[in-house]
Design an enzyme around this catalytic site. Structure first.
Site, PDB file in Angstrom:
ATOM      1  N   SER A   1     119.367 104.719 -60.219  1.00  0.00           N
ATOM      2  CA  SER A   1     119.693 105.947 -59.406  1.00  0.00           C
ATOM      3  C   SER A   1     120.815 106.978 -59.990  1.00  0.00           C
ATOM      4  O   SER A   1     120.452 108.198 -60.197  1.00  0.00           O
ATOM      5  CB  SER A   1     120.004 105.644 -57.893  1.00  0.00           C
TER       6      SER A   1
ATOM      7  N   SER B   1     116.334 110.339 -54.052  1.00  0.00           N
ATOM      8  CA  SER B   1     117.671 110.055 -53.135  1.00  0.00           C
ATOM      9  C   SER B   1     118.580 108.998 -53.613  1.00  0.00           C
ATOM     10  O   SER B   1     118.141 108.060 -54.333  1.00  0.00           O
ATOM     11  CB  SER B   1     117.041 109.492 -51.790  1.00  0.00           C
ATOM     12  N   GLU B   2     119.744 109.175 -53.499  1.00  0.00           N
ATOM     13  CA  GLU B   2     120.638 108.177 -54.299  1.00  0.00           C
ATOM     14  C   GLU B   2     120.745 106.823 -54.124  1.00  0.00           C
ATOM     15  O   GLU B   2     121.156 105.905 -55.066  1.00  0.00           O
ATOM     16  CB  GLU B   2     122.276 108.898 -53.991  1.00  0.00           C
ATOM     17  N   ASN B   3     120.204 106.625 -52.965  1.00  0.00           N
ATOM     18  CA  ASN B   3     119.989 104.992 -52.477  1.00  0.00           C
ATOM     19  C   ASN B   3     118.740 104.424 -53.105  1.00  0.00           C
ATOM     20  O   ASN B   3     118.592 103.410 -52.832  1.00  0.00           O
ATOM     21  CB  ASN B   3     120.060 104.670 -51.067  1.00  0.00           C
TER      22      ASN B   3
END
Lengths: 225, 219
Positions: free
Chosen positions: B96, B54-56
């Site tokens: 990320s 997940s990008e976060n």
């Protein structure tokens, strides 16, 4: 003796003046330095440029700062959220300017700003409206867009624990933009749940070394949204 | 032709998600975009180890937490609470997007407004002047993931095909889409344009071509 700790949030933001550029950590509510933002609202500098991933959720944090009319420009990647009605209204009525930046470009521009890099070529956004008017270059058969660093006057970030040297550790995905924003501002201000004695943070686990941090204030636990 | 249309039953969103999940190989590192693709996370087979990124700033993302286990410091790209599997890791945004842009993801699954036959993707803005523009991490995934799968209904609510010769909406990335999962069919994007992989029950290729309004190669 080095002591970057401050007794309260108000004393962390007293020198933030009109027209400042401020990095604000967080991804949605996770990592959002709500208490520092509340102090900023009370100090009320105007015409601020705010760099943050989103443009505020609900009525707290960044949304409250926008609602207070202190922000001239938002630099962010994803201002459109179901609960970002404060920004929506300001943007539609022309009261706040938006610079939309793909999230990876936002991160890399901050990284470059913090790392002393003059500019960089990225494949992100090539051939899209984001790259309009920007210098491009083919490198090894691939197309890239030139992007410039972001450097700010202040960074307001939230971490889990800190010490008097400014060393920080974060909690889960509340880490997000904190470490990179800490590097890209002239003055970095961190709110933490608690300040721990020097030497008690595992040096292998410190995520942001204190050299990147100028002020640390303890908020106490239960500060999560 | 009318009989083909009467027997046709489009795949539901869950069936589309199941179809994507079944095509993800063991060991793949996958980013799931917000919106419709989030359904794929609930359809992953338990007998395969698949790493969701997940990008976060997390990898090894697990299912939604129970009502008593919600932690608002542990969320996904859609800002919903999630869990972390044993072996999962947390990292900052620099790491990320190094993963996402640097070619370290096997598959990104994204929603779309339009996909063109040359693989161009439009999924972040329409030409509606009242809409708030937002791009998030979509452009980074478009250039950075080894494969981009699109999940979308083939037609808009007014019946206009989202499979196009050239996108009329602002682009997210050029020539980046490798496969499109729709409610009508699964299509590969090839040098020769769209190529059929699988048809929904009751649909034939000619009817699909007519509804999509675009050339589609036979498998």
């Amino acid at each position: 003796m080095i002591d970057k700790t401050r007794a309260d949030t108000a004393s962390c933001v007293t020198d933030i003046a009109d027209g400042a550029t401020i990095l604000v950590g967080g991804f949605g509510g996770a990592g959002m330095p709500h208490e520092l933002i509340d102090a900023l609202i009370a100090k009320a500098p105007r015409d601020l440029t705010i760099v943050s991933n989103n443009a505020g959720n609900g009525t707290k944090g960044l949304a409250a700062l926008l609602a207070a009319g202190l922000v001239r420009k938002m630099v962010c990647s994803f201002p459109r959220q179901a609960d970002s009605f404060v920004f929506d209204e300001l943007y539609r009525s022309g009261k706040v300017e938006l610079e939309l930046v793909p999230q990876g470009n936002l991160v890399e521009r901050l990284r470059a700003g913090g790392a002393g890099i003059g500019a960089f070529f990225t494949p992100t956004g090539f051939g899209t409206p984001i790259a309009a008017g920007k210098e491009t270059r083919e490198i090894d058969g691939r197309q890239y867009v030139l992007e410039y660093p972001i450097r700010a006057d202040y960074a307001l970030i939230k971490a889990h624990q800190g010490d008097r040297w400014g060393n920080l550790v974060y909690r889960k995905t509340a880490r997000n933009f904190g470490p990179v924003m800490a590097t890209a501002a002239r003055i970095t201000i961190a709110q933490v749940e608690d300040i721990v004695p020097l030497g008690s943070l595992d040096p292998e686990a410190i995520v942001t070394p204190g050299a990147f941090v100028d002020r640390v204030v303890a908020i106490g636990t239960g500060a999560a949204q | 032709m009318s009989s083909a249309a009467t027997d046709f039953k489009p795949w539901t969103r869950i069936e589309m998600a199941q179809r994507i999940a079944a095509d993800i190989p063991e060991g793949a590192v996958v980013n799931i975009g917000i919106g419709m693709p989030e359904l794929v996370a609930d359809c992953l087979p338990e007998d395969k180890e698949i790493l969701l990124q997940s990008e976060n700033g997390l990898i090894g993302m697990g299912p939604k937490p129970g009502p008593n286990a919600i932690d608002w410091d542990l969320i996904n790209a859609g800002k919903q609470p999630v869990t972390l599997l044993p072996g999962g890791a947390i990292f900052d945004h620099v790491t990320s997007f190094t993963m996402m842009r640097g070619g370290h993801l096997d598959i990104a699954i994204l929603g779309a407004f339009q996909v063109a036959e040359n693989g161009d993707l439009a999924n972040w803005a329409t030409n509606d002047p009242n809409a708030i523009p937002a791009v998030g991490g979509a452009m980074d995934l478009a250039v950075g993931a080894r494969q981009v799968f699109v999940m979308m209904e083939m037609l808009t609510k007014t019946g206009v095909s989202k499979l196009v010769q050239r996108c009329s909406y602002p682009l997210t990335g050029l020539g980046c889409v490798s496969r499109v999962y729709t409610d009508h069919a699964v299509l590969d994007v090839t040098e020769a344009g769209f190529s059929l992989r699988q048809l929904a029950p009751g649909l034939d290729l000619d009817t699909l071509r007519q509804r999509a309004g675009i050339a589609i190669q036979a498998p």
